[in-house]
Design a protein around this motif. Structure first.
Motif, PDB file in Angstrom:
ATOM      1  N   ARG A  72     -22.917  32.527 -36.362  1.00 19.83           N
ATOM      2  CA  ARG A  72     -22.826  32.619 -38.133  1.00 19.83           C
ATOM      3  C   ARG A  72     -24.363  32.237 -38.485  1.00 19.83           C
ATOM      4  NH1 ARG A  72     -21.918  28.962 -41.945  1.00 19.83           N
ATOM      5  NH2 ARG A  72     -21.020  29.800 -43.923  1.00 19.83           N
ATOM      6  N   GLU A  73     -24.826  30.887 -37.702  1.00 25.91           N
ATOM      7  CA  GLU A  73     -26.067  30.068 -37.817  1.00 25.91           C
ATOM      8  C   GLU A  73     -27.411  31.026 -37.951  1.00 25.91           C
ATOM      9  OE1 GLU A  73     -23.636  28.160 -36.743  1.00 25.91           O
ATOM     10  OE2 GLU A  73     -23.327  27.466 -38.778  1.00 25.91           O
ATOM     11  N   ILE A  82     -27.299  33.763 -40.579  1.00 28.60           N
ATOM     12  CA  ILE A  82     -27.945  33.230 -41.708  1.00 28.60           C
ATOM     13  C   ILE A  82     -29.102  33.140 -41.617  1.00 28.60           C
ATOM     14  CG2 ILE A  82     -28.086  31.313 -43.455  1.00 28.60           C
ATOM     15  CD1 ILE A  82     -25.163  31.187 -43.043  1.00 28.60           C
ATOM     16  N   ARG A 123     -31.692  35.246 -44.240  1.00 28.32           N
ATOM     17  CA  ARG A 123     -31.887  34.802 -45.422  1.00 28.32           C
ATOM     18  C   ARG A 123     -33.082  34.979 -45.903  1.00 28.32           C
ATOM     19  NH1 ARG A 123     -31.095  28.579 -45.014  1.00 28.32           N
ATOM     20  NH2 ARG A 123     -31.884  28.268 -42.754  1.00 28.32           N
ATOM     21  N   ASN A 124     -34.221  35.474 -45.400  1.00 33.68           N
ATOM     22  CA  ASN A 124     -35.403  35.604 -45.773  1.00 33.68           C
ATOM     23  C   ASN A 124     -35.162  37.031 -46.859  1.00 33.68           C
ATOM     24  OD1 ASN A 124     -36.945  33.846 -45.198  1.00 33.68           O
ATOM     25  ND2 ASN A 124     -37.465  34.596 -43.345  1.00 33.68           N
ATOM     26  N   TRP A 130     -32.393  38.162 -48.221  1.00 35.30           N
ATOM     27  CA  TRP A 130     -31.606  37.686 -49.249  1.00 35.30           C
ATOM     28  C   TRP A 130     -32.381  37.079 -50.416  1.00 35.30           C
ATOM     29  CZ3 TRP A 130     -27.477  34.831 -45.912  1.00 35.30           C
ATOM     30  CH2 TRP A 130     -26.838  35.697 -45.144  1.00 35.30           C
ATOM     31  N   ARG A 131     -33.393  36.163 -50.069  1.00 36.01           N
ATOM     32  CA  ARG A 131     -34.190  35.749 -51.087  1.00 36.01           C
ATOM     33  C   ARG A 131     -35.175  36.585 -51.686  1.00 36.01           C
ATOM     34  NH1 ARG A 131     -35.450  30.980 -48.002  1.00 36.01           N
ATOM     35  NH2 ARG A 131     -33.649  29.347 -48.793  1.00 36.01           N
ATOM     36  N   GLY A 185     -16.632  32.608 -43.556  1.00 35.10           N
ATOM     37  CA  GLY A 185     -16.389  31.558 -44.659  1.00 35.10           C
ATOM     38  C   GLY A 185     -16.353  32.358 -45.844  1.00 35.10           C
ATOM     39  N   LEU A 211     -19.962  32.074 -47.970  1.00 33.68           N
ATOM     40  CA  LEU A 211     -20.848  33.130 -47.789  1.00 33.68           C
ATOM     41  C   LEU A 211     -20.531  34.444 -48.338  1.00 33.68           C
ATOM     42  CD1 LEU A 211     -23.502  33.417 -46.152  1.00 33.68           C
ATOM     43  CD2 LEU A 211     -22.183  33.972 -43.999  1.00 33.68           C
ATOM     44  N   TYR A 245     -21.006  34.664 -51.858  1.00 31.63           N
ATOM     45  CA  TYR A 245     -22.580  34.881 -52.259  1.00 31.63           C
ATOM     46  C   TYR A 245     -23.108  36.289 -52.092  1.00 31.63           C
ATOM     47  CZ  TYR A 245     -27.612  34.144 -51.411  1.00 31.63           C
ATOM     48  OH  TYR A 245     -29.099  34.561 -51.472  1.00 31.63           O
TER      49      TYR A 245
END
Lengths: 316, 329
Positions: free
Chosen positions: B3-4, B7, B11-12, B14-15, B60, B63, B66
């Motif tokens: 998971r980590e 992410i 995550r970039n 997503w941003r 989760g 997440l 989101y």
């Protein structure tokens, strides 16, 4: 049997996007819609009155008669009556001012934005839904359909969704009567990893058929590990009222992980290790309500999904 | 992939998606840059994939929520109904509407019968049996109608005329178009409401016509020279809106091979188009009724113009939009 099992009493509707992903909408109920309707009608009245006053004021100077004003007024009244909803819904992507204030939106049943034809149609059929009084026909139709559609929605394939997403409070009714953990009860740490919370959640998922005793058994190792992590000690029995203590002993592990869930899943600031806790929980919930609810829950999820709200690209 | 790592890796994107969506939401669709659109759709698809991954691995609820929100935002951004243009409105009235009416001739003639038969019958009643007419329409209504057409509506130079016509125009738009739209909307109650609107309007109009005919000439002449022009658009439009209501009823009562719900959706759009076409015709009718019909000119001119307008309506509804078919085929 499986099909039956899925048919829950629920206000959520799952829509599959063309990309093959399911996402959920919450259907708006009659109460919220009535509220939006009320606001819209007040606004309509306001617009009519405003235009009327403006026109007569102009009319005094321009020397045009009251007949002219009456003519314009009945045209505006007509437009308000039949096209108010559809104009706003096609212009503001499925929202009228009333719907916007109530957090509602009209979308097609496949989740795509409403088109002009459907917007006009569903508002025309209001006439039939209003019969014989107070939207009785519409209400009956809403009660009989899964997506709570009135006749206008049914014919033009639309539904009204609630975008406030209150159900996002992920634990729902599960932790309703549970006391959150106090900071003083946990001397060691005051945080629980997201994955653990997810595990707890899964243990309480409603489609899991586990007896309470078995759940207690499963909860025990988890509860013990969490107690160690938080440094939590069960309080000693209250000598004045030992009865309650012994009654809750039987399910103490279930109770404890529910308290953990309540503390760290419902209240997002708790899981970040903030020192303040249960005493201000009520305040924070009400404050959260006041803020734009969607934004706040979105922000929460964003943070808990592992994204800090700092500027992008900082830790990459 | 755990998971980590997931992410961290994603995550970039997503941003970038977040900032892109928030920027594009605030600008008009026509002003979006090519590169932005391409990036947006690429990111959107990859986030859809992320969401389904998170859903299937149960990483989760937060997440998932989101990403669900991201997908919803992107979905709202990318999937929109096509913009409507003035051109489309013109095409509808020039081609689509008359064609649709010709295809749906059965409900049209049924609505016509529902309107015309009570009308003719009550003309006869109003003409021969004034007592019965009073019973049906009410004494005051009839007397009011007779009185208002006793004299010429407006004599030349009458100041009343210029000021009153706008008020009457507004009144006609409001009143007549509401009746037409009601006739359509009530169709969803298996057509009962539509039939009621058509029949009751037929009866009232018929009774008044009969009573005025019985009264004899200056009144009758004033009346018929008044109504002939706008009646062409008005009465036809009411019948067409009624036909729209009957189409809705047909969707419920005679679903054919479809399920009842699907049939309602299928027929609903065409029924609405009929009602909207009728609305357009009623706008023309209100213009005529407000600004042409009460003109202080010789009634013979009104009869000629009125007959031409009737011809125009018939030609419009039967001919318009035909040549394109031969052109296309």
């Amino acid at each position: 049997m499986n099909e039956n099992h899925k048919r829950k009493v629920d206000t959520r509707v799952v829509v599959e996007t063309p990309e093959g992903v399911d996402f959920q909408f919450v259907i708006a109920g009659p109460g919220t819609r009535a509220w939006a309707w009320l606001i819209d009608n007040l606004l309509k009245l306001g617009i009519l009155a405003g235009v009327g006053i403006l026109l007569s004021a102009v009319g005094v100077f321009a020397d045009s008669s009251e007949n002219f004003v009456a003519g314009i007024m009945s045209i505006i009244g007509f437009v308000m009556n039949w096209f108010y909803g559809s104009l706003f819904e096609s212009w503001m992507n499925g929202q009228t001012p009333g719907k916007k204030s109530a957090g509602l939106r009209v979308v097609r049943t496949n989740g795509t934005p409403i088109d002009v034809t459907s917007a006009i149609g569903r508002n025309f059929l209001r006439t039939a839904d209003m019969l014989p009084f107070c939207y009785t026909v519409g209400l009956i139709s809403m009660l009989m359909t899964r997506r709570m559609q009135r006749l206008g929605d049914l014919v033009f394939d639309t539904m009204v969704i609630d975008e406030r997403r209150e159900w996002i409070s992920r634990t729902g009714g599960l932790t309703a009567n549970i006391e959150p953990l106090l900071r003083s009860e946990c001397p060691r740490r005051f945080s629980v990893p997201e994955r653990t919370l997810a595990v707890i959640e899964r243990l309480f998922e409603s489609d899991r058929i586990i007896s309470d005793a078995r759940r207690e058994e499963i909860a025990r190792p988890l509860s013990e590990a969490l107690r160690k992590r938080l440094g939590y000690q069960d309080p000693a029995p209250d000598p004045r009222n030992p009865h309650t203590y012994f009654r809750t002993q039987g399910f103490r592990h279930t109770q404890f992980i529910l308290r953990v869930l309540k503390t760290f899943a419902d209240d997002p600031s708790g899981s970040k290790g903030n020192s303040k806790n249960s005493g201000t929980l009520m305040d924070r919930t009400t404050k959260k309500k006041e803020r734009s609810e969607r934004d706040s829950s979105y922000e929460e999820n964003r943070q808990l999904a592992g994204l800090s709200s700092g500027e992008p690209g900082r830790e990459s | 992939m755990n998971r980590e790592r997931f992410i961290r890796d994603r995550r970039n994107d997503w941003r970038e998606f977040e900032t892109l969506v928030s920027r594009m939401k605030n600008s008009r669709q026509s002003k979006w840059g090519n590169r932005d659109v391409a990036t947006l759709s690429r990111l959107y698809r990859s986030i859809c994939y992320d969401l389904s991954l998170v859903q299937s691995r149960e990483w989760g609820a937060r997440l998932e929520q989101y990403l669900n929100d991201l997908v919803a935002q992107g979905h709202n951004c990318l999937y929109r109904s096509p913009p409507q243009s003035v051109r489309a409105v013109w095409d509808f009235f020039a081609v689509g509407f008359p064609r649709l009416l010709r295809r749906r001739y059965k409900p049209f003639f049924l609505a016509l019968a529902l309107f015309l038969i009570p009308l003719i019958a009550s003309v006869w009643v109003g003409y021969t049996r004034p007592d019965l007419a009073e019973l049906i329409a009410g004494r005051e209504t009839i007397e009011h109608a007779l009185k208002s057409y006793e004299n010429e509506l407006y004599v030349e130079g009458d100041s009343r005329y210029s000021s009153e016509r706008t008020r009457m125009f507004g009144h006609y738009i409001n009143n007549n178009t509401s009746i037409a739209f009601q006739a359509f909307a009530m169709g969803v109650l298996v057509g009962i409401g539509t039939c009621y609107v058509l029949i009751s309007n037929g009866i009232i109009i018929g009774i008044l016509k009969g009573a005025i005919l019985a009264k004899g000439n200056p009144t009758a002449d004033n009346f018929f020279s008044f109504i002939i022009s706008h009646g062409s658009f008005e009465l036809t439009a009411i019948v067409i809106a009624g036909a729209g209501g009957l189409v809705l009823a047909q969707g419920i009562l005679m679903p054919g091979q479809r399920t009842r719900g699907d049939s309602l959706k299928f027929h609903g759009v065409e029924a609405l188009q009929l009602a909207l076409g009728a609305g357009g015709m009623l706008f023309v009718a209100a213009m005529l009724e407000g600004y042409f019909s009460p003109l202080p000119i010789a009634s013979s001119i009104k009869y000629v113009v009125g007959s031409m307008l009737w011809l125009l309506v018939v030609v419009y509804l039967t001919m318009s939009g035909r040549e394109r078919i031969t052109h296309e085929s």
